[in-house]
Design a protein around this motif. Structure first.
Motif, PDB file in Angstrom:
ATOM      1  N   PRO A   1       0.815  -1.225   0.000  1.00 39.39           N
ATOM      2  CA  PRO A   1       0.000   0.000   0.000  1.00 39.39           C
ATOM      3  C   PRO A   1       0.848   1.275   0.000  1.00 39.39           C
ATOM      4  CG  PRO A   1      -0.894  -1.559   1.577  1.00 39.39           C
ATOM      5  CD  PRO A   1       0.379  -2.159   1.045  1.00 39.39           C
ATOM      6  N   GLU A   2       1.921   1.268   0.834  1.00 40.53           N
ATOM      7  CA  GLU A   2       2.735   2.478   0.904  1.00 40.53           C
ATOM      8  C   GLU A   2       3.505   2.719  -0.393  1.00 40.53           C
ATOM      9  OE1 GLU A   2       2.861  -0.128   2.910  1.00 40.53           O
ATOM     10  OE2 GLU A   2       4.895  -0.561   3.659  1.00 40.53           O
TER      11      GLU A   2
ATOM     12  N   ALA B   1       1.274   4.406  -2.688  1.00 33.67           N
ATOM     13  CA  ALA B   1       1.156   5.824  -2.330  1.00 33.67           C
ATOM     14  C   ALA B   1       2.380   6.596  -2.819  1.00 33.67           C
ATOM     15  CB  ALA B   1       0.994   5.974  -0.818  1.00 33.67           C
ATOM     16  N   TRP B   2       3.566   5.998  -2.651  1.00 37.94           N
ATOM     17  CA  TRP B   2       4.787   6.669  -3.129  1.00 37.94           C
ATOM     18  C   TRP B   2       4.721   6.886  -4.628  1.00 37.94           C
ATOM     19  CZ3 TRP B   2       8.413   2.651  -0.311  1.00 37.94           C
ATOM     20  CH2 TRP B   2       8.318   2.840   1.060  1.00 37.94           C
TER      21      TRP B   2
ATOM     22  N   ALA C   1       3.984  11.982   5.385  1.00 41.77           N
ATOM     23  CA  ALA C   1       3.493  11.450   4.109  1.00 41.77           C
ATOM     24  C   ALA C   1       4.108  12.206   2.935  1.00 41.77           C
ATOM     25  CB  ALA C   1       1.970  11.544   4.063  1.00 41.77           C
TER      26      ALA C   1
ATOM     27  N   ALA D   1       7.750  11.324   2.627  1.00 43.39           N
ATOM     28  CA  ALA D   1       7.971   9.959   2.130  1.00 43.39           C
ATOM     29  C   ALA D   1       7.827   9.936   0.608  1.00 43.39           C
ATOM     30  CB  ALA D   1       6.987   8.990   2.785  1.00 43.39           C
ATOM     31  N   VAL D   2       6.822  10.644   0.104  1.00 47.13           N
ATOM     32  CA  VAL D   2       6.602  10.701  -1.344  1.00 47.13           C
ATOM     33  C   VAL D   2       7.744  11.455  -2.033  1.00 47.13           C
ATOM     34  CG1 VAL D   2       5.093  11.611  -3.151  1.00 47.13           C
ATOM     35  CG2 VAL D   2       4.093  10.490  -1.154  1.00 47.13           C
TER      36      VAL D   2
END
Lengths: 249, 440
Positions: free
Chosen positions: A72-73, A76-77, A102, A105-106
């Motif tokens: 999932p992460e 998102a990235w 968030a 992280a992206v």
């Protein structure tokens, strides 16, 4: 951008998606409509990577990558964002800190430098205006004690800050009064651009009065049974879903 | 008499026991000789086996004085917090490190040995009156060795702004040290104070702390009490806190248990007059093979009394925790309220919790609630965070922190709250990952 081929998915022993095909190009807005239990939310959750869904067949390709292989992460990235139908309350986790982590992280994934506190604050001040977020909500725990409308607005606010490439809005309109619906729609419209694709999952035509889709699809019994332009939504509003089901049968 | 307590008898024989309290010590020792250590056949000790303490020949005899530097103590002080400090090293009062000069009017803070000669009347009235030697053999053992510890007396209508910080430090304890700290806090009518008791191991030695604290609150007195247990991970810690409350008094207990190989905390509150209120908050975080047992008991003796209890546990590794919360509503204690909750987060398959709320109600017009939960991290929360670009490890760590912080975040005294939040973060498997989520 997104290419779904013959997607089959189960929850437990129950097959929900039964051969779904959908192709979304950059910059397009697609509405996925359908009666309750047709598989709309399952599609949204499978795309975002929620546990408990078993994909038994088919492929989902996102920007040339196998989306189903990603955690999932990692999705998102890579720019996938799910606006939740029921945003969860997380006591003890601060909204702003979550959002900052968030964003960074992206950015890290994209090879950009991380934002410091001042830069980040500048960014969110600007985005808050879009969905008229109240500042005091921002410093609270994630969604804790928020009204239904505030939770949905927070989702769109997060989306505007994270600037995804593919946004999936799962029944974002449900439970909203007309004022909140307008604010949320304006937020979504302000995020439309040539590179960003948006999938609107909704039960009602109402949302589409405010967000004009490029394509409308009808999902029934785990498959897309009809696709068309914005007019299709109006027709559904007028005649309900039954005529399509009969037509497809 | 069993031979496994011979070491304590030898210690007692070496004790200078010639003051007015000598007989009390002797009878406490006799009681301990009769009962010996509790065994797990006793309901109260069912889940906690104290044989490791029994097997080892601990002694309170210290060899050469251990020196602890000011720098060393600074690392465990509350940054920038101006407090009254009482420091004990291996159970012995350290005048050098304590700061007991220039105390406010109406405040007495002194080592128990000094109190025994300076404040005989007050001690005769209060000492041993709230902690019952017959209830726990450990209390009897402690009473037999009353010498070092902290005596606090706050006169009527006196508000002490500075927290009183009591540090029990263990260092170079030679693997066999037993200490029996005894504290007595007497709060006069309408007085107010904050007391922090910290038990800290400065190395990883095996030693035994057997602490007892008695608190007496006169009417309308308010005491905020913090206990921070950071013993060495090889140490044994038995702590008893006993509170007697007068009319409209308020006692707030925050018990944070992080260290120790074998730990038992008992709190007993007696709401002995109308309007008395007790709040008991507790957090235990365990890992490896730690065993931490929290037993609490509240007696609602009079009408219109209130107790609120909230304990949380985070268990990892092969650790085991016990929570037993007893509330007794006595006959005629009408219109009381008692609320109790115990929530546990199990981070590993091998961790184990025994949680047991016990309500005994002998009055008929009361409002009581209790609940206990044992669970893993919430999957919906975990997915939500991951869908917001937070990697799984960080998300898990963050949710664990948030769970524990529910108890810390409502401490309204910032220096203590901040330090406890730091301690809690430090206790998490991935501390570094979540620092950016906090105010640090």
């Amino acid at each position: 951008m997104l290419n779904i081929q013959d997607l089959h998915a189960k929850i437990g022993n129950k097959e929900i998606l039964k051969g779904l095909n959908l192709s979304v190009n950059a910059g397009e807005v697609h509405a996925i409509m359908g009666p309750n239990g047709s598989g709309k939310s399952t599609l949204a959750n499978v795309l975002a990577g929620r546990n408990g869904y078993d994909v038994t067949k088919g492929t989902v390709e996102y920007e040339g990558k196998d989306l189903l292989e990603l955690a999932p992460e990692e999705r998102a990235w890579a720019g996938v964002f799910l606006a939740f139908q029921y945003p969860v309350e997380i006591p003890g986790v601060n909204n702003v800190y979550l959002l900052k982590a968030a964003v960074n992280a992206v950015r890290k994934y994209r090879g950009q430098t991380e934002l410091d506190a001042v830069e980040f604050l500048g960014l969110i001040k600007e985005k808050m205006k879009i969905v008229k977020m109240k500042e005091d909500l921002l410093n609270r725990s994630v969604n804790e004690g928020f009204s239904g409308g505030e939770k949905k607005r927070n989702e769109i606010f997060q989306m505007s800050v994270l600037e995804p490439k593919l946004a999936i809005l799962d029944e974002t309109d449900s439970g909203l009064d007309i004022d909140a619906l307008k604010i949320v729609s304006e937020g979504v419209n302000s995020l439309r651009n040539e590179e960003r694709s948006i999938i609107l999952v909704t039960h009602y035509q109402r949302l589409l009065d405010y967000i004009k889709p490029d394509h409308v699809h009808v999902l029934s019994n785990g498959k897309i049974i009809k696709s068309g332009g914005p007019d299709l939504a109006l027709e559904l509003e007028e005649k309900g879903y039954d005529w399509i089901k009969e037509e497809a049968a | 008499m069993s031979t496994d307590i011979q070491n304590y008898i030898s210690d007692f024989d070496r004790l200078k026991n010639d003051d007015w309290f000598a007989n009390s010590r002797q009878s406490a020792l006799n009681l301990f000789k009769d009962t010996g250590f509790p065994n797990s056949r006793l309901e109260n000790w069912k889940y906690t086996d104290v044989r490791p303490i029994k097997k080892k020949s601990f002694s309170n005899v210290t060899e050469a004085a251990v020196s602890v530097s000011t720098e060393e103590i600074n690392t465990i002080r509350f940054d920038g917090l101006d407090c009254i400090e009482v420091v004990f090293i291996n159970g012995v009062f350290s005048k050098e490190h304590s700061s007991l000069d220039d105390l406010d009017n109406g405040l007495v803070v002194e080592n128990m040995l000094d109190a025994l000669s300076n404040d005989q009347d007050l001690l005769a009235k209060h000492l041993t009156k709230y902690a019952d030697d017959k209830v726990s053999p450990f209390t009897a053992l402690n009473t037999a060795f009353i010498q070092n510890g902290t005596f606090i007396n706050v006169s009527a209508n006196t508000v002490i702004e500075k927290p009183i910080n009591i540090l029990y430090l263990a260092k170079d304890s030679n693997g066999s040290l037993a200490t029996h700290p005894r504290n007595l806090i007497v709060m006069g009518e309408g007085s107010e104070a904050t007391v922090i008791e910290s038990y800290i191991g400065l190395d990883d030695a095996n030693y035994f702390t057997n602490a007892v604290t008695e608190v007496a609150l006169s009417s309308s007195a308010i005491l905020k009490h913090y206990k921070i247990q950071q013993e060495s991970l090889n140490a044994y810690h038995i702590g008893n806190l006993n509170v007697m409350q007068g009319k409209d008094s308020k006692f707030e207990s925050h018990s944070i248990s992080l260290g120790g190989a074998l730990v038992r905390n008992d709190i007993h509150g007696q709401l002995a007059a109308e309007g008395a209120e007790i709040i008991m908050n507790g957090l235990y975080m365990t890992g490896d093979k730690q065993h931490v047992d929290n037993h609490t008991r509240v007696d609602h003796l009079k009408p219109h009394t209130l107790s609120t209890e909230n304990y949380r546990g985070v268990l990892n590794g092969k650790s085991r925790a016990v929570f037993n919360g007893k509330v007794i509503v006595h006959k005629d204690a009408q219109k009381i309220e008692a609320h109790q909750n115990n929530a546990n987060l199990l981070l590993s398959d091998d961790a184990e919790i025994d949680t047991k709320p016990e309500l005994e109600i002998y009055a008929d017009d009361v409002k009581c609630t209790h609940g206990a939960t044992v669970g893993q991290l919430d999957q919906n929360m975990l997915f939500y965070l991951r869908s917001r670009a937070i990697d799984e490890e960080t998300a898990r760590s963050l949710l664990t922190y948030a769970f524990a912080d529910e108890l810390i975040s409502n401490i309204n005294f910032a220096p203590i709250r901040n330090r406890l939040e730091r301690l809690v973060i430090g206790q998490l498997p991935d501390a570094a990952l979540i620092r950016e989520f906090t105010n640090e």
